[in-house]
Design an enzyme around this catalytic site. Sequence first.
Site, PDB file in Angstrom:
ATOM      1  N   ASN A 156      -9.742 -10.423  15.583  1.00 46.48           N
ATOM      2  CA  ASN A 156      -8.568 -11.297  15.690  1.00 46.48           C
ATOM      3  C   ASN A 156      -8.910 -12.744  16.021  1.00 46.48           C
ATOM      4  O   ASN A 156      -8.219 -13.654  15.591  1.00 46.48           O
ATOM      5  CB  ASN A 156      -7.559 -10.715  16.695  1.00 46.48           C
ATOM      6  CG  ASN A 156      -8.130 -10.623  18.092  1.00 46.48           C
ATOM      7  OD1 ASN A 156      -9.326 -10.416  18.263  1.00 46.48           O
ATOM      8  ND2 ASN A 156      -7.293 -10.787  19.086  1.00 46.48           N
ATOM      9  N   LYS A 179     -22.517  -8.506  17.365  1.00 51.16           N
ATOM     10  CA  LYS A 179     -22.056  -7.587  16.316  1.00 51.16           C
ATOM     11  C   LYS A 179     -20.569  -7.900  16.108  1.00 51.16           C
ATOM     12  O   LYS A 179     -19.712  -7.442  16.862  1.00 51.16           O
ATOM     13  CB  LYS A 179     -22.246  -6.137  16.794  1.00 51.16           C
ATOM     14  CG  LYS A 179     -22.408  -5.108  15.711  1.00 51.16           C
ATOM     15  CD  LYS A 179     -21.314  -5.057  14.676  1.00 51.16           C
ATOM     16  CE  LYS A 179     -20.101  -4.284  15.122  1.00 51.16           C
ATOM     17  NZ  LYS A 179     -18.981  -4.347  14.159  1.00 51.16           N
ATOM     18  N   PRO A 180     -20.261  -8.732  15.099  1.00 49.87           N
ATOM     19  CA  PRO A 180     -18.850  -9.070  14.881  1.00 49.87           C
ATOM     20  C   PRO A 180     -18.127  -7.927  14.176  1.00 49.87           C
ATOM     21  O   PRO A 180     -18.763  -7.013  13.634  1.00 49.87           O
ATOM     22  CB  PRO A 180     -18.927 -10.299  13.968  1.00 49.87           C
ATOM     23  CG  PRO A 180     -20.217 -10.141  13.220  1.00 49.87           C
ATOM     24  CD  PRO A 180     -21.155  -9.383  14.126  1.00 49.87           C
ATOM     25  N   SER A 182     -16.290  -5.914  11.299  1.00 48.06           N
ATOM     26  CA  SER A 182     -16.668  -5.856   9.878  1.00 48.06           C
ATOM     27  C   SER A 182     -15.714  -6.665   8.997  1.00 48.06           C
ATOM     28  O   SER A 182     -16.126  -7.209   7.977  1.00 48.06           O
ATOM     29  CB  SER A 182     -16.671  -4.410   9.390  1.00 48.06           C
ATOM     30  OG  SER A 182     -17.395  -3.628  10.279  1.00 48.06           O
ATOM     31  N   GLY A 230     -12.386  -5.786  22.623  1.00 50.67           N
ATOM     32  CA  GLY A 230     -11.802  -4.911  21.605  1.00 50.67           C
ATOM     33  C   GLY A 230     -10.819  -3.959  22.238  1.00 50.67           C
ATOM     34  O   GLY A 230     -10.263  -4.242  23.305  1.00 50.67           O
ATOM     35  N   GLU A 252     -13.244  -6.812  27.750  1.00 44.20           N
ATOM     36  CA  GLU A 252     -11.917  -7.424  27.608  1.00 44.20           C
ATOM     37  C   GLU A 252     -11.160  -6.570  26.613  1.00 44.20           C
ATOM     38  O   GLU A 252     -11.505  -6.546  25.422  1.00 44.20           O
ATOM     39  CB  GLU A 252     -12.058  -8.860  27.109  1.00 44.20           C
ATOM     40  CG  GLU A 252     -12.852  -9.764  28.041  1.00 44.20           C
ATOM     41  CD  GLU A 252     -12.150 -10.014  29.362  1.00 44.20           C
ATOM     42  OE1 GLU A 252     -10.950  -9.713  29.463  1.00 44.20           O
ATOM     43  OE2 GLU A 252     -12.816 -10.474  30.296  1.00 44.20           O
ATOM     44  N   CYS A 286      -4.816 -10.709  22.001  1.00 46.09           N
ATOM     45  CA  CYS A 286      -4.805  -9.751  23.108  1.00 46.09           C
ATOM     46  C   CYS A 286      -3.808 -10.123  24.178  1.00 46.09           C
ATOM     47  O   CYS A 286      -3.258  -9.267  24.848  1.00 46.09           O
ATOM     48  CB  CYS A 286      -6.200  -9.662  23.700  1.00 46.09           C
ATOM     49  SG  CYS A 286      -6.845 -11.263  24.193  1.00 46.09           S
ATOM     50  N   GLU A 384       0.314  -0.807  22.748  1.00 44.17           N
ATOM     51  CA  GLU A 384       0.066  -2.107  22.142  1.00 44.17           C
ATOM     52  C   GLU A 384       0.371  -2.037  20.645  1.00 44.17           C
ATOM     53  O   GLU A 384      -0.043  -1.097  19.963  1.00 44.17           O
ATOM     54  CB  GLU A 384      -1.413  -2.458  22.360  1.00 44.17           C
ATOM     55  CG  GLU A 384      -1.805  -3.822  21.850  1.00 44.17           C
ATOM     56  CD  GLU A 384      -3.301  -4.101  22.069  1.00 44.17           C
ATOM     57  OE1 GLU A 384      -4.140  -3.233  21.751  1.00 44.17           O
ATOM     58  OE2 GLU A 384      -3.627  -5.196  22.562  1.00 44.17           O
TER      59      GLU A 384
HETATM   60  P1  NAD Z   1     -12.064  -2.184  18.145  1.00 42.29           P
HETATM   61  O1  NAD Z   1     -12.278  -1.645  19.498  1.00 42.29           O
HETATM   62  O2  NAD Z   1     -11.690  -1.241  17.071  1.00 42.29           O
HETATM   63  O3  NAD Z   1     -13.359  -2.965  17.611  1.00 42.29           O
HETATM   64  C1  NAD Z   1     -13.963  -4.007  18.351  1.00 42.29           C
HETATM   65  C2  NAD Z   1     -15.434  -4.077  17.979  1.00 42.29           C
HETATM   66  O4  NAD Z   1     -16.063  -2.871  18.418  1.00 42.29           O
HETATM   67  C3  NAD Z   1     -15.714  -4.188  16.487  1.00 42.29           C
HETATM   68  O5  NAD Z   1     -16.804  -5.049  16.275  1.00 42.29           O
HETATM   69  C4  NAD Z   1     -16.100  -2.760  16.111  1.00 42.29           C
HETATM   70  O6  NAD Z   1     -16.931  -2.716  14.970  1.00 42.29           O
HETATM   71  C5  NAD Z   1     -16.840  -2.325  17.354  1.00 42.29           C
HETATM   72  N1  NAD Z   1     -16.910  -0.866  17.542  1.00 42.29           N
HETATM   73  C6  NAD Z   1     -16.071   0.084  17.100  1.00 42.29           C
HETATM   74  N2  NAD Z   1     -16.494   1.307  17.494  1.00 42.29           N
HETATM   75  C7  NAD Z   1     -17.620   1.120  18.219  1.00 42.29           C
HETATM   76  C8  NAD Z   1     -18.514   1.989  18.915  1.00 42.29           C
HETATM   77  N3  NAD Z   1     -18.324   3.287  18.952  1.00 42.29           N
HETATM   78  N4  NAD Z   1     -19.572   1.427  19.559  1.00 42.29           N
HETATM   79  C9  NAD Z   1     -19.750   0.098  19.556  1.00 42.29           C
HETATM   80  N5  NAD Z   1     -18.934  -0.775  18.905  1.00 42.29           N
HETATM   81  C10 NAD Z   1     -17.886  -0.266  18.253  1.00 42.29           C
HETATM   82  O7  NAD Z   1     -10.968  -3.332  18.311  1.00 42.29           O
HETATM   83  P2  NAD Z   1     -10.297  -4.210  17.170  1.00 42.29           P
HETATM   84  O8  NAD Z   1      -9.280  -3.382  16.466  1.00 42.29           O
HETATM   85  O9  NAD Z   1     -11.346  -4.890  16.364  1.00 42.29           O
HETATM   86  O10 NAD Z   1      -9.586  -5.338  18.048  1.00 42.29           O
HETATM   87  C11 NAD Z   1      -8.289  -5.241  18.526  1.00 42.29           C
HETATM   88  C12 NAD Z   1      -8.279  -4.890  20.003  1.00 42.29           C
HETATM   89  O11 NAD Z   1      -9.022  -5.842  20.736  1.00 42.29           O
HETATM   90  C13 NAD Z   1      -6.887  -4.924  20.600  1.00 42.29           C
HETATM   91  O12 NAD Z   1      -6.712  -3.802  21.432  1.00 42.29           O
HETATM   92  C14 NAD Z   1      -6.884  -6.202  21.428  1.00 42.29           C
HETATM   93  O13 NAD Z   1      -5.971  -6.192  22.488  1.00 42.29           O
HETATM   94  C15 NAD Z   1      -8.294  -6.248  21.885  1.00 42.29           C
HETATM   95  N6  NAD Z   1      -8.673  -7.602  22.268  1.00 42.29           N
HETATM   96  C16 NAD Z   1      -8.827  -7.899  23.602  1.00 42.29           C
HETATM   97  C17 NAD Z   1      -9.139  -9.199  23.992  1.00 42.29           C
HETATM   98  C18 NAD Z   1      -9.253  -9.566  25.459  1.00 42.29           C
HETATM   99  O14 NAD Z   1      -9.731 -10.649  25.756  1.00 42.29           O
HETATM  100  N7  NAD Z   1      -8.834  -8.709  26.384  1.00 42.29           N
HETATM  101  C19 NAD Z   1      -9.321 -10.183  23.029  1.00 42.29           C
HETATM  102  C20 NAD Z   1      -9.162  -9.850  21.693  1.00 42.29           C
HETATM  103  C21 NAD Z   1      -8.852  -8.557  21.327  1.00 42.29           C
END
Ligand code: NAD
Length: 516
Positions: A156, A179-180, A182, A230, A252, A286, A384
């Site tokens: 995001n 690791k950004p 995908s 995430g 976070e 977030c 959420e």
């Molecule tokens: P996600 O958890 O699906 O993915 C985040 C990252 O983790 C990606 O790079 C993904 O490839 C990686 N990932 C996925 N599975 C993994 C694993 N098993 N091991 C290691 N890495 C793994 O989240 P998303 O859908 O990309 O992002 C949205 C979420 O992020 C929302 O819940 C949002 O609230 C949260 N978010 C929080 C903040 C904050 O500052 N608190 C900021 C931005 C987004």
Amino acid sequence: MTITDPAAPARLTSRVTASEDRPTMPVHSPLTGAAIGAVPRCTGDDVITAVRAARDAHREWRRVPVPERARILLRFHDAVLDHRADLLDLVQTETGKSRYAAFEEVADVAYVTRYYAHTAARLLRPKRRHGALPLLTRTVEYRLPKGVVGLVTPWNYPLTLPVSDAVPALLAGNATVVKPASDTPLSVLRAAELLDEAGLPPGLFQVVTGSGAELGPPLIDSVDFVMFTGSTATGRVIAERCARNLIGFSAELGGKNAAIVLADADLGKAVEGVTRSCFASAGQLCISIERVYVERPVADRFVELFADRVRRMRLSGELRWGPEMGSITSAAQLDTVTRQLRDAVGKGATVVAGGQARPDLGPLFFEPTVLTDVPGDATLAREETFGPVVAVYPVDDADEAVERANDSRYGLNADVWTGDPKRGEAVARRLEFGTVNVNEDYTASWGSADAPMGGMKESGVGRRHGREGLLKYTEPQTVAVQRLLPIAPPRGVSQAAYARALVAWSRLLRRLPILP
Ligand code: NAD
């Protein structure tokens, strides 16, 4: 749609640490659905290579004086501002967000970089501490870099989240491996180029692209600290693995953020602020607001004004200033929004603004949507959404607003709107949220980079920004040098007499708190 530098996506691919024979994964723009580039699908071996190279680079970097590190990062600050047009194009193209929302990312990277470049030397300076025995024990706290920091980031805010969290790690003397997500790997690759141009020594900012589930485990197993942003679900998986490796992490995570509008608020200002709070980055932020509690005397009027303002929002995917909201970033996210909305309406919610997909604007556009009458068993009442949907609830008073806002497993961010800032602050202090903004949207607390930002409850562990945001990337080391007398009974003094003297000393200090 034309981006300033159409060759950028192809060129950026070469900045990924990957063996040459790796297959690639396409990157699509949500604005059109078209592929705009491709990045390697890295393997665990690539992660190990990246961490090894980072570790090599770290050996030299940790010896570079902090002011010299800061000079390099200030050059990066300038480069980000100089190249803002192509960065904005890239962020918009890969996320679908409006130009102003993309600018928040550029501004954040510049601001956080400048803040830490200016404060790192002070934060990292060795600090004298009270010694075991006054005058006889000289105790100093040093801050050593952790080593290699792994950053795993979501889609995001693809520029802000990896870069603004990597900068303090670099200033503290660490190397980083990012690791950004995908869906959005290009913005951070452009930042990597700009870091190179600013003079960051090679190897210190590695990027690996590919599946999180595949690359996460080897990354966590080989780095010294993990900074994760995430979902809460992935955060738990990462936390478990970090625990097994006995390494620290900062997470976070998700939120179900709440705004409170008190009856004495300026409703015009509140409506503008809540609109920004809910629909920046199409609600894929977030800290964006998904629940609004309004004191009953002004609730109907607030809903009327808010719905009217939201209906007038300008939506577009054009790469220009002006539009207020862009596209949703992925088909999966659009699906979540649609499903949650259908569920809420099916259970009795009323749509007072928006509610429709807008394929006429782009494949993943969805109108900013305001709901009322959302029942407690609707999924979006507690989970959420991470999209442009907000529910408004009338409440009897501030106490009920606080109670309902706190009734959540999340505790990331909240806003309070009131005509009385002192009352707003008092309400804020009762909210179980890591950041609270009074009479402003999330930019007030997020933009206060000198203060910690993060979540309570299931919204996170640890903090970014402020001293915590830098010191978490360090190992404290205490060096205590003993002089003249040992901390033991001196020759000729019995243990009992020595113990009596220590007891008397402790009693004295209890009455004279000159020392801790
Ligand atoms: P996600 O958890 O699906 O993915 C985040 C990252 O983790 C990606 O790079 C993904 O490839 C990686 N990932 C996925 N599975 C993994 C694993 N098993 N091991 C290691 N890495 C793994 O989240 P998303 O859908 O990309 O992002 C949205 C979420 O992020 C929302 O819940 C949002 O609230 C949260 N978010 C929080 C903040 C904050 O500052 N608190 C900021 C931005 C987004």
